[in-house]
Design an enzyme around this catalytic site. Structure first.
Site, PDB file in Angstrom:
ATOM      1  N   THR A 165      -5.659   1.896  -5.033  1.00 48.92           N
ATOM      2  CA  THR A 165      -5.395   0.468  -4.855  1.00 48.92           C
ATOM      3  C   THR A 165      -6.241  -0.386  -5.798  1.00 48.92           C
ATOM      4  O   THR A 165      -5.787  -1.419  -6.297  1.00 48.92           O
ATOM      5  CB  THR A 165      -5.678   0.053  -3.399  1.00 48.92           C
ATOM      6  N   HIS A 211      -2.095   3.587   4.992  1.00 47.40           N
ATOM      7  CA  HIS A 211      -3.298   4.190   4.417  1.00 47.40           C
ATOM      8  C   HIS A 211      -3.986   5.002   5.499  1.00 47.40           C
ATOM      9  O   HIS A 211      -4.005   4.615   6.663  1.00 47.40           O
ATOM     10  CB  HIS A 211      -4.227   3.082   3.905  1.00 47.40           C
ATOM     11  N   ASP A 239       1.282  -0.591  -4.862  1.00 43.55           N
ATOM     12  CA  ASP A 239       0.008  -0.483  -5.592  1.00 43.55           C
ATOM     13  C   ASP A 239      -0.109   0.881  -6.267  1.00 43.55           C
ATOM     14  O   ASP A 239      -0.714   1.017  -7.325  1.00 43.55           O
ATOM     15  CB  ASP A 239      -1.177  -0.753  -4.671  1.00 43.55           C
ATOM     16  N   HIS A 240       0.492   1.907  -5.683  1.00 39.86           N
ATOM     17  CA  HIS A 240       0.565   3.254  -6.254  1.00 39.86           C
ATOM     18  C   HIS A 240       1.472   4.069  -5.352  1.00 39.86           C
ATOM     19  O   HIS A 240       1.816   3.652  -4.236  1.00 39.86           O
ATOM     20  CB  HIS A 240      -0.822   3.908  -6.350  1.00 39.86           C
ATOM     21  N   GLU A 257       0.824  -1.202   0.000  1.00 37.83           N
ATOM     22  CA  GLU A 257       0.000   0.000   0.000  1.00 37.83           C
ATOM     23  C   GLU A 257       0.865   1.261   0.000  1.00 37.83           C
ATOM     24  O   GLU A 257       1.746   1.436   0.850  1.00 37.83           O
ATOM     25  CB  GLU A 257      -0.913  -0.001   1.231  1.00 37.83           C
TER      26      GLU A 257
END
Length: 683
Positions: free
Chosen positions: A348, A467, A524-525, A308
């Site tokens: 995500t 997150h 994921d980014h 994440e």
């Protein structure tokens, strides 16, 4: 005399035509001032993004913003204009004040939320708002309450709303300074027509012939932050609502290429000497891949670790000196690291289906796993390995109903899921999302050890602690990250996630399966950085890709400069396992590209925005909707870009990007994106 004065105070003069015009003008100016102050608040709240932008850029953005603001102000004050047609409506000032207060209050509420929305996503309000509203509201509300100063904002909003009611009362009285004779109907009608024409011209945003004001008219400087400030968040949200709640197929890519021309270009982009095209009249790039034996590795298992928000901007192995990722940096010395790798999206959701289903992030389908098309056949890792008899497991901190993960991936062929409800006595349980990363990795290690050693396996381990609201164990096993004397909780969460990753690998190396396994570690980014490289904000896409397997450095080296995106992961994995593969991935094996091919990737942000880009080598072509494409040379380590004037290169890249998006979209819509014909996701 005193009685007359008291009567006039208790019963203010009935407003006439001039009074109504004055009150309307005062109300419009109030909205304009409010939006200007909110734009200033957005600038100050996100001042770390100013970077090298000049003062003139922000003055220009405030001028541009006023053009957008007046449109919202006029819409909000439209009932006051309509009231010009009726004496009774003109006299109903209480209702007018209530309407103005309510409208201004809602605008204020939305804009206060936008302060942190922009800080998190580097985008004005967009369809992400509605995507979150479609998720589990308990989780969303918990994330907001625990991650942002909601109580403080609510108090400020209530007080400001009260102040607005009082202000409109003052403006009401100020507009009644003198009475005018009652106007006849034709005077009112004529005045209304003139005011309506003025309002339409002002709201249209263009005094000459030509298109009305569009969001692209805010893009007048070289600073993306300044350009974004020139927009109005209320209009951006309204446009996103129109897009979100319309038929999503209406928001797909509008190509300038014929189908056959686009298909030919895409085949030239994706097919290599190891690929044999099949079903060419039915599918765009369905092929049988026959990897060279020399490129295979002595592995049988695959573990994909999707981290994440693991932004390349803060990874030491990619040039950061912040010491955020010491464990990943150490692991990078043992494998093959790609230093020009990008996520296909900025959420995500896109990272999951691009990485595992090998399908790109397309305009109109950013939330593919939640649309009917998400039930189509794809060509990802579950499809490829289920046909080979692989065992599988998907381990995740949270709830698999979020983003429809269980529905999508079970339809694609995964069978075993371990989520939030399956953890017993975790070290830490976040009330919003689920267990901590160390819990997830510990459970992941146990699941891998429990596999039947007689059969190969593949696994997806997905982290979540990095997150919002960044709820972490206490005490933390890592030192907090301090920036300018204050803790940066986002970077602290990233350091913690890195620690949990290192702990997992310490355990994995002690297990028998380790020597037979290809580990794929990818973000994921990314997330926003002060350096907003191009309109795409490249650091939101730049993530590390690390392959760890026996013999990988001896065959392919330790670092690769080739460009790749998440859709390249599955072909790269399958080629390392060896054997022929029937597939229709929208990426390529990054380790068998032709000589001189620097790698290519198509990326776009989440949120419904139709800005897209194609990256090839050290160049990126960015195409915002309704604007001309812009070509840059980028330098991730140097954290800078250079605008290029190369029409020929821009034309070639633009055609490739257009063809890629158009062909992938048509394949999705016609349900022909799978490895085989038909509509079944699991072969």
């Amino acid at each position: 005399m005193r009685d007359a004065h008291q009567a006039s105070t208790q019963n203010p003069p009935i407003p006439g035509l001039v009074s109504q015009l004055l009150f309307t003008l005062y109300a419009v100016l109030t909205f304009m001032v409010m939006f200007g102050l909110l734009r200033l608040a957005l600038l100050l709240y996100n001042n770390h993004l100013i970077g090298d932008a000049r003062t003139g850029d922000f003055l220009e953005s405030f001028f541009n913003g006023a053009r957008f603001d007046i449109r919202v102000a006029l819409i909000a004050c439209a009932p006051l204009l309509l009231a010009l047609l009726s004496r009774k409506a003109t006299a109903a000032r209480g209702w007018q004040r209530a309407w103005l207060t309510l409208t201004a209050s809602l605008c204020l509420f939305t804009s206060l939320g936008e302060l942190d929305f922009y800080k998190e996503f580097h985008q004005r309000l967009n369809s992400l708002v509605f995507q979150y509203l479609q998720e589990d509201m308990n989780t969303v509300l918990s994330m907001l309450w625990n991650g942002f100063p909601v109580a403080r904002y609510l108090v400020a909003w209530v007080l400001a709303t009260a102040a607005l009611w009082l202000l409109f009362g003052v403006l009401d009285r100020a507009s009644r300074t003198h009475t005018t004779p009652s106007s006849r109907w034709y005077q009112r009608s004529a005045t209304f027509v003139v005011c309506l024409m003025v309002a339409v011209l002002a709201g249209r945003g263009h005094a000459e012939q030509g298109p009305p004001l569009r969001w692209g008219d805010a893009y007048t400087t070289d600073s993306m932050f300044a350009n974004h400030l020139g927009l109005n968040g209320i209009l951006s949200l309204a446009d996103a609502a129109s897009t979100t709640f319309s038929e999503h197929r209406d928001n797909t890519w509008d190509s300038s290429l014929a189908d056959e021309d686009a298909t030919a270009i895409v085949r030239d982009m994706l097919l290599t000497s190891n690929d044999r095209l099949i079903d060419e009249h039915d599918a765009a790039v369905r092929r049988i891949s026959e990897p060279d034996a020399a490129g295979t590795l002595p592995v049988r298992n695959v573990v994909v670790i999707l981290l994440e928000s693991f932004a390349g901007r803060h990874v030491g192995a990619l040039g950061s000196t912040d010491n955020i990722t010491p464990h990943f940096d150490s692991l990078a010395k043992e494998g093959l690291l790609f230093n020009r790798f990008f996520s296909n999206g900025t959420h995500t959701h896109q990272g999951m289906f691009a990485t595992m289903a090998c399908f790109p992030n397309l305009p109109g389908f950013e939330y593919l796993m939640r649309t009917p098309e998400g039930g189509h056949a794809f060509s990802g890792l579950p499809q490829q390995l289920s046909t080979r008899g692989y065992q599988d497991v998907y381990v995740y901190n949270g709830n698999f109903q979020w983003d429809n993960q269980s529905g999508f991936f079970s339809n694609q062929g995964m069978r075993n899921f371990v989520g939030r409800e399956d953890f017993v006595n975790p070290v830490f349980m976040d009330p919003t999302w689920g267990v901590s990363d160390q819990d997830m990795f510990d459970r992941g290690a146990k699941e891998l050890d429990a596999f039947d050693r007689e059969k190969p396996f593949y696994a997806l381990l997905q982290s979540l602690s990095n997150h919002t609201p960044y709820a972490l164990p206490d005490p933390l096993p890592v030192q907090p990250v301090m920036v300018d004397g204050k803790e940066d909780i986002h970077l602290t969460a990233m350091r913690y996630s890195d620690w949990a990753l290192g702990r997992f690998f310490e355990k994995a190396k002690q297990s028998p399966y380790y020597k037979d396994t290809l580990f794929v570690v990818v973000g994921d980014h990314g997330f926003g950085a002060p350096e907003q490289l191009t309109e795409m904000d490249l650091f939101r896409f730049n993530v590390p890709l690390l392959l760890i397997a026996p013999g990988i450095q001896e065959k392919f080296g330790g670092v690769s400069d080739r460009v790749g995106t998440q859709v390249d992961i599955v072909p790269t994995i399958m080629a390392r396992l060896g054997g022929d593969t029937q597939q229709q991935c929208w990426g390529r094996d990054l380790l068998s590209l032709p000589d001189g091919d620097p790698g290519t990737g198509v990326i776009k942000p989440s949120g419904g925005e139709q800005t897209v880009a194609i990256v090839r080598g050290d160049r990126i072509l960015v195409k915002p909707k309704d604007l001309e494409p812009r070509l840059y040379r980028y330098d991730l380590r140097g954290r800078q870009t250079e605008k290029l004037d190369d029409p020929e290169a821009a034309t070639v890249l633009g055609q490739q990007m257009d063809a890629f998006i158009h062909t992938a979209t048509q394949s999705l819509l016609s349900n022909k994106a799978g490895a085989r014909g038909g509509s079944q996701a699991v072969p």
